[in-house]
Design a protein around this motif. Structure first.
Motif, PDB file in Angstrom:
ATOM      1  N   PRO A 148      -5.589   3.260  -0.872  1.00 19.61           N
ATOM      2  CA  PRO A 148      -5.578   1.849  -0.510  1.00 19.61           C
ATOM      3  C   PRO A 148      -6.622   0.997  -1.235  1.00 19.61           C
ATOM      4  CG  PRO A 148      -6.382   3.185   1.310  1.00 19.61           C
ATOM      5  CD  PRO A 148      -5.921   4.126   0.252  1.00 19.61           C
ATOM      6  N   ASN A 169       1.484   3.775  -3.274  1.00 19.52           N
ATOM      7  CA  ASN A 169       0.927   5.115  -3.145  1.00 19.52           C
ATOM      8  C   ASN A 169       1.990   6.208  -3.069  1.00 19.52           C
ATOM      9  OD1 ASN A 169      -2.098   5.114  -2.996  1.00 19.52           O
ATOM     10  ND2 ASN A 169      -1.635   3.484  -1.555  1.00 19.52           N
ATOM     11  N   ILE A 212      -3.536  -2.380  -6.064  1.00 16.77           N
ATOM     12  CA  ILE A 212      -3.173  -2.849  -4.719  1.00 16.77           C
ATOM     13  C   ILE A 212      -3.936  -4.122  -4.391  1.00 16.77           C
ATOM     14  CG2 ILE A 212      -3.309  -2.319  -2.253  1.00 16.77           C
ATOM     15  CD1 ILE A 212      -2.630   0.595  -2.998  1.00 16.77           C
ATOM     16  N   ASN A 226       0.822  -1.208   0.000  1.00  9.71           N
ATOM     17  CA  ASN A 226       0.000   0.000   0.000  1.00  9.71           C
ATOM     18  C   ASN A 226       0.860   1.263   0.000  1.00  9.71           C
ATOM     19  OD1 ASN A 226      -2.463   1.510   0.178  1.00  9.71           O
ATOM     20  ND2 ASN A 226      -2.016   1.791   2.341  1.00  9.71           N
TER      21      ASN A 226
END
Length: 162
Positions: free
Chosen positions: A128, A116, A133, A112
């Protein structure tokens, strides 16, 4: 990237833990606390989980804190079994599973945060709940299941020969 000093320390120690786990899994099929890579994984994971409790973008207890506490419990159980239950081969099943599961759980925030934040300015994911992901974590979960089955079979063979 906007990381605090604690965040930088947490990240560096976490990377060391993940690399040592990969090396241990590749070399012996388990995270072996009797080997240097297993010890590095154990201690770095303890530090990473503890420092995670001091990191949060929101006030109060959050899912990341719960995950860190669960990982702490798993590696502590594995360490206890490794040290206190040396002659008990059945304990190796729980020890192996606990360490491998803790590693899988460690990969959830790792994926995550990495997706990101990297590459800087144009991250791979937008939060998330990004599908990338989810797909990556699903693939890692499948690998965790396969790896756990292989570890169980290997430990079963070891227990029969002892």
């Amino acid at each position: 990237m906007g990381l605090s000093n604690l965040g930088i320390f947490h990240t560096v120690i976490g990377i060391v833990a993940i690399i040592s786990a990969f090396i241990s899994l590749i070399k012996s099929g388990t995270i072996n606390l009797g080997k240097l890579t297993g010890k590095i994984y154990f201690y770095c994971t303890l530090v990473t989980s503890l420092t995670a409790l001091g990191l949060s973008s929101v006030k109060g207890l959050n899912p990341g804190h719960i995950l860190a506490l669960l990982i702490l419990i798993l590696v502590s159980v594995a360490y206890f079994l490794h040290v206190k239950k040396q002659g008990n081969n059945r304990s190796r099943f729980i020890e192996n599973f606990s360490l491998t599961f803790s590693f899988f759980l460690s990969l959830i925030p790792t994926v995550n945060e990495t997706f990101n934040r990297i590459p800087v300015g144009h991250p791979l994911a937008n939060g998330p709940k990004d599908p990338l992901i989810g797909k990556t974590l699903f693939l890692l979960f499948i690998l965790f299941i396969i790896g756990s089955i292989l570890q169980f079979r290997k430990q079963k063979r070891i227990n029969k020969t002892i």
